[in-house]
Design a protein around this motif. Structure first.
Motif, mmCIF file in Angstrom:
data_model
loop_
_atom_site.group_PDB
_atom_site.id
_atom_site.type_symbol
_atom_site.label_atom_id
_atom_site.label_comp_id
_atom_site.label_asym_id
_atom_site.label_seq_id
_atom_site.Cartn_x
_atom_site.Cartn_y
_atom_site.Cartn_z
ATOM 1 N N PRO A 77 0.801 -1.235 0.000
ATOM 2 C CA PRO A 77 0.000 0.000 0.000
ATOM 3 C C PRO A 77 0.829 1.279 0.000
ATOM 4 O O PRO A 77 0.354 2.312 -0.494
ATOM 5 C CB PRO A 77 -0.821 -0.113 1.290
ATOM 6 N N ALA A 78 2.038 1.251 0.547
ATOM 7 C CA ALA A 78 2.839 2.480 0.634
ATOM 8 C C ALA A 78 3.123 3.057 -0.756
ATOM 9 O O ALA A 78 2.725 4.187 -1.055
ATOM 10 C CB ALA A 78 4.115 2.238 1.413
ATOM 11 N N PRO A 79 3.803 2.303 -1.645
ATOM 12 C CA PRO A 79 4.023 2.863 -2.985
ATOM 13 C C PRO A 79 2.736 3.027 -3.775
ATOM 14 O O PRO A 79 2.617 3.940 -4.585
ATOM 15 C CB PRO A 79 4.953 1.840 -3.655
ATOM 16 N N TRP A 80 1.756 2.169 -3.518
ATOM 17 C CA TRP A 80 0.487 2.255 -4.256
ATOM 18 C C TRP A 80 -0.213 3.591 -3.980
ATOM 19 O O TRP A 80 -0.619 4.288 -4.901
ATOM 20 C CB TRP A 80 -0.414 1.069 -3.890
ATOM 21 N N PHE A 81 -0.317 3.958 -2.708
ATOM 22 C CA PHE A 81 -0.971 5.230 -2.379
ATOM 23 C C PHE A 81 -0.157 6.410 -2.907
ATOM 24 O O PHE A 81 -0.716 7.414 -3.342
ATOM 25 C CB PHE A 81 -1.199 5.363 -0.872
ATOM 26 N N PHE A 82 1.184 6.261 -2.860
ATOM 27 C CA PHE A 82 2.022 7.346 -3.368
ATOM 28 C C PHE A 82 1.771 7.523 -4.873
ATOM 29 O O PHE A 82 1.620 8.651 -5.365
ATOM 30 C CB PHE A 82 3.502 7.047 -3.112
ATOM 31 N N TYR A 83 1.679 6.402 -5.565
ATOM 32 C CA TYR A 83 1.392 6.442 -7.004
ATOM 33 C C TYR A 83 0.032 7.099 -7.254
ATOM 34 O O TYR A 83 -0.115 7.961 -8.130
ATOM 35 C CB TYR A 83 1.436 5.016 -7.576
ATOM 36 N N LEU A 84 -0.977 6.714 -6.473
ATOM 37 C CA LEU A 84 -2.309 7.315 -6.614
ATOM 38 C C LEU A 84 -2.238 8.826 -6.399
ATOM 39 O O LEU A 84 -2.861 9.606 -7.119
ATOM 40 C CB LEU A 84 -3.284 6.704 -5.612
ATOM 41 N N GLY A 85 -1.458 9.231 -5.389
ATOM 42 C CA GLY A 85 -1.321 10.654 -5.086
ATOM 43 C C GLY A 85 -0.693 11.409 -6.255
ATOM 44 O O GLY A 85 -1.101 12.525 -6.585
ATOM 45 N N VAL A 134 -8.001 16.077 -5.339
ATOM 46 C CA VAL A 134 -7.305 17.304 -5.740
ATOM 47 C C VAL A 134 -6.356 17.829 -4.661
ATOM 48 O O VAL A 134 -5.611 18.758 -4.892
ATOM 49 C CB VAL A 134 -8.303 18.417 -6.123
ATOM 50 N N GLU A 135 -6.372 17.225 -3.463
ATOM 51 C CA GLU A 135 -5.434 17.622 -2.412
ATOM 52 C C GLU A 135 -4.715 16.363 -1.918
ATOM 53 O O GLU A 135 -5.011 15.824 -0.856
ATOM 54 C CB GLU A 135 -6.187 18.365 -1.302
ATOM 55 N N PRO A 136 -3.773 15.836 -2.760
ATOM 56 C CA PRO A 136 -3.185 14.530 -2.466
ATOM 57 C C PRO A 136 -2.286 14.511 -1.229
ATOM 58 O O PRO A 136 -2.097 13.454 -0.630
ATOM 59 C CB PRO A 136 -2.373 14.211 -3.729
ATOM 60 N N ILE A 137 -1.744 15.650 -0.814
ATOM 61 C CA ILE A 137 -0.812 15.640 0.320
ATOM 62 C C ILE A 137 -1.537 15.208 1.591
ATOM 63 O O ILE A 137 -1.115 14.291 2.295
ATOM 64 C CB ILE A 137 -0.149 17.022 0.500
ATOM 65 N N LYS A 138 -2.656 15.876 1.874
ATOM 66 C CA LYS A 138 -3.441 15.522 3.061
ATOM 67 C C LYS A 138 -3.962 14.095 2.959
ATOM 68 O O LYS A 138 -3.951 13.347 3.928
ATOM 69 C CB LYS A 138 -4.620 16.491 3.222
ATOM 70 N N ALA A 139 -4.441 13.737 1.762
ATOM 71 C CA ALA A 139 -5.021 12.406 1.575
ATOM 72 C C ALA A 139 -3.972 11.324 1.850
ATOM 73 O O ALA A 139 -4.241 10.345 2.547
ATOM 74 C CB ALA A 139 -5.576 12.271 0.162
ATOM 75 N N LEU A 140 -2.751 11.532 1.331
ATOM 76 C CA LEU A 140 -1.683 10.551 1.523
ATOM 77 C C LEU A 140 -1.313 10.445 2.998
ATOM 78 O O LEU A 140 -1.155 9.355 3.550
ATOM 79 C CB LEU A 140 -0.468 10.968 0.690
ATOM 80 N N GLU A 141 -1.197 11.614 3.635
ATOM 81 C CA GLU A 141 -0.893 11.670 5.066
ATOM 82 C C GLU A 141 -1.930 10.854 5.855
ATOM 83 O O GLU A 141 -1.580 10.072 6.733
ATOM 84 C CB GLU A 141 -0.953 13.144 5.472
ATOM 85 N N HIS A 142 -3.204 11.044 5.504
ATOM 86 C CA HIS A 142 -4.272 10.341 6.224
ATOM 87 C C HIS A 142 -4.270 8.847 5.936
ATOM 88 O O HIS A 142 -4.482 8.038 6.828
ATOM 89 C CB HIS A 142 -5.637 10.955 5.872
ATOM 90 N N GLU A 143 -4.020 8.466 4.682
ATOM 91 C CA GLU A 143 -4.003 7.034 4.336
ATOM 92 C C GLU A 143 -2.925 6.311 5.131
ATOM 93 O O GLU A 143 -3.169 5.250 5.715
ATOM 94 C CB GLU A 143 -3.748 6.833 2.835
ATOM 95 N N TYR A 144 -1.709 6.879 5.159
ATOM 96 C CA TYR A 144 -0.601 6.247 5.888
ATOM 97 C C TYR A 144 -0.899 6.210 7.383
ATOM 98 O O TYR A 144 -0.661 5.210 8.055
ATOM 99 C CB TYR A 144 0.712 7.022 5.645
#
Lengths: 207, 301
Positions: A23-31, A38-48
């Protein structure tokens, strides 16, 4: 639980490490590609962050699951714990590098904003746990090892409180996480009390 | 009627979205030539206030009546019935009553305005709104002598609003302004964005826009406007007065317990978007600062 436990015994630990890291690289790729909105930084922070909390809950659940349901996941506890630390680290890095960006701001935030102070305290508590999650440390530390690793309880609590404090308004989701963590700590309470009593009588016996 | 406030960055808001983006591309294409330098500061200022895209504005929303996730409103808000719609105007007014949206729009002059929009969570957007000045609506209702504040209420219809199943806030959502803030020419009631009707998640069919305050003050889907002589209750202020003041003016010098307000991030910059400094009163200092002269803005935050 017999057949399930047998199946678990056959699953190699390295497979869990591999699966858990995906999931780590997968979410980064999605971001990177717009998959997180449209706000991938917060979304990535929350997913991790949420993955870390889920894995922490899983490590806390392993011994009650064995005791109460006979489900034995002991073999995977270290892997799950280390994966949890890995996602906490990812969460922290996204916050430091992509979100806040400014080193001066980071220290101010840690000192000034209680939910960040608490989150950071949880991370600091996890450091010795991650560093001693190897066979050599287990051998060297002996009886101190399980005592040290009870810090997991505090880390779990801090992580859940961190989540509950960062949301706006009265929201259910973080409270559910906090509730599960508290329940998993509560089932340990009788054993902890017993341990405490034994230590107390040991000491008094010596005096 | 209207046109009492003139945007100092008028090129962009007079240009249709597609043409506007073309223009930006042309300017970008000139980079490296002497012409780019000649365009200079003007082009840069325009760059700073380029509107966000339709997708950004309509997919990243806080509208807790439809859920607390940023994507929830765009997922669930189409359940809200916005036609017919009426707004109850009451309290200290000469002509109280329920006004249908058609009735209101018949009396108002619609115009387009490009405003910065700053959320208390330290993100921001630039939105091309359509709408009219709130002052015109209040004048239509006839503000009475003793009125000092304006209170607003959002639609509360649990059958169409899944988020209201949880008491995240004390529904219905409420907000308020001081009368001078409400009558200020920057304060508008929006009915559209990008020349199209407001999508439900953005507060259809009629919402407040107060560009120098944090976004939550710009209450959505307004069903009631009350003129009063008392400071009205405001939802976020009721939920947590320590964190959300009644005024909630954008102020980089007054830190929120959870988000530094000194900097913000423009939505749409991707994974490596840089933060940028927040402007006092969200960049509308020249227009609105006189209203707060002599007030301690750290106390009345």
């Amino acid at each position: 639980m017999g057949p399930v436990n047998q199946l678990i015994r056959r699953l190699p630990v390295w497979a869990l490490y591999l699966l858990g890291a995906v999931p780590a690289p997968w979410f980064f790729y999605l971001g990177l590609t717009g998959g997180l909105g449209v706000e991938p930084i917060k979304a990535l922070e929350h997913e991790y962050g949420k993955l870390a909390l889920q894995l922490l809950i899983l490590t806390l659940a392993i011994s009650p699951l064995r005791r109460l349901l006979g489900l034995n996941l002991m073999k995977f506890r270290r892997a799950i714990g280390l994966l949890c630390f890995f996602y906490v680290l990812c969460h922290l890095l996204v916050w430091l590098v992509l979100d806040v960006q400014n080193p001066g701001q980071i220290l101010t935030d840690i000192a000034k904003r209680p939910y960040i102070t608490i989150g950071m305290a949880g991370f600091v508590l996890m450091l010795p746990l991650a560093l001693t999650s190897n066979n050599l440390s287990v051998r060297c530390l002996g009886r101190a090892w399980p005592r040290l690793h009870r810090l997991t309880y505090a880390a779990g609590l801090l992580g859940a409180v961190h989540f509950a404090m960062l949301v706006k308004g009265f929201q259910i989701e973080p409270l559910l996480y906090l509730g599960v963590v508290l329940a998993l700590l509560a089932v340990r309470l009788p054993a902890a009390l017993l341990r405490w009593q034994t230590t107390a009588s040991d000491t008094s016996g010596r005096v | 009627m209207a046109h009492r406030w003139t945007n100092d960055l008028t090129l962009a808001d007079a240009t249709p979205e597609a043409a506007f983006w073309n223009r930006r591309r042309i300017i970008a294409g000139l980079a490296g030539t002497g012409l780019a330098a000649a365009l200079g500061a003007g082009a840069r200022a325009e760059e700073a206030l380029a509107p966000n895209t339709w997708d950004e504005v309509t997919s990243y929303c806080n509208y807790y009546e439809f859920g607390t996730g940023k994507g929830d409103p765009s997922k669930y808000a189409d359940r809200m019935t916005v036609r017919p719609w009426s707004v109850k105007i009451d309290g200290l007014v000469d002509n109280p009553g329920a006004y249908s949206l058609e009735q209101i729009l018949g009396e108002m002059t619609l115009e387009e305005r490009l405003y910065r929009f700053r959320c208390v969570e330290a993100w921001s957007m630039v939105v091309p709104w359509q709408g009219f000045e709130l002052a015109d609506l209040l004048n239509m209702a006839g503000v009475q002598e003793g009125a000092k504040y304006v209170a607003f209420e959002t639609l509360y219809r649990p059958s169409e609003m899944p988020g209201t199943a949880y008491k995240v806030l004390d529904w219905p959502y409420r907000e308020g302004l001081r009368l001078d803030e409400a009558m200020h020419p920057l304060t508008m009631m929006a009915t559209g964005i990008f020349g199209k009707p407001l999508p439900n998640q953005n507060g259809a069919p009629l919402r407040l826009v107060v560009p120098w305050k944090y976004g939550f003050k710009s209450i959505k889907s307004v069903v009631r406007i009350t003129l009063t002589d008392q400071e009205p209750p405001a939802s976020w202020n009721m939920a947590n007065p320590r964190e959300y003041g009644f005024y909630s003016n954008v102020n980089p010098h007054v830190s929120h317990p959870r988000w530094s307000q000194a900097i913000e991030r423009r939505i749409g910059g991707g994974l490596f978007a840089k933060r940028q400094p927040t402007l006092m009163f969200n960049g509308y200092e020249a227009e609105v600062a006189p209203m707060y002269e002599g007030m301690d803005l750290a106390k009345f935050f």
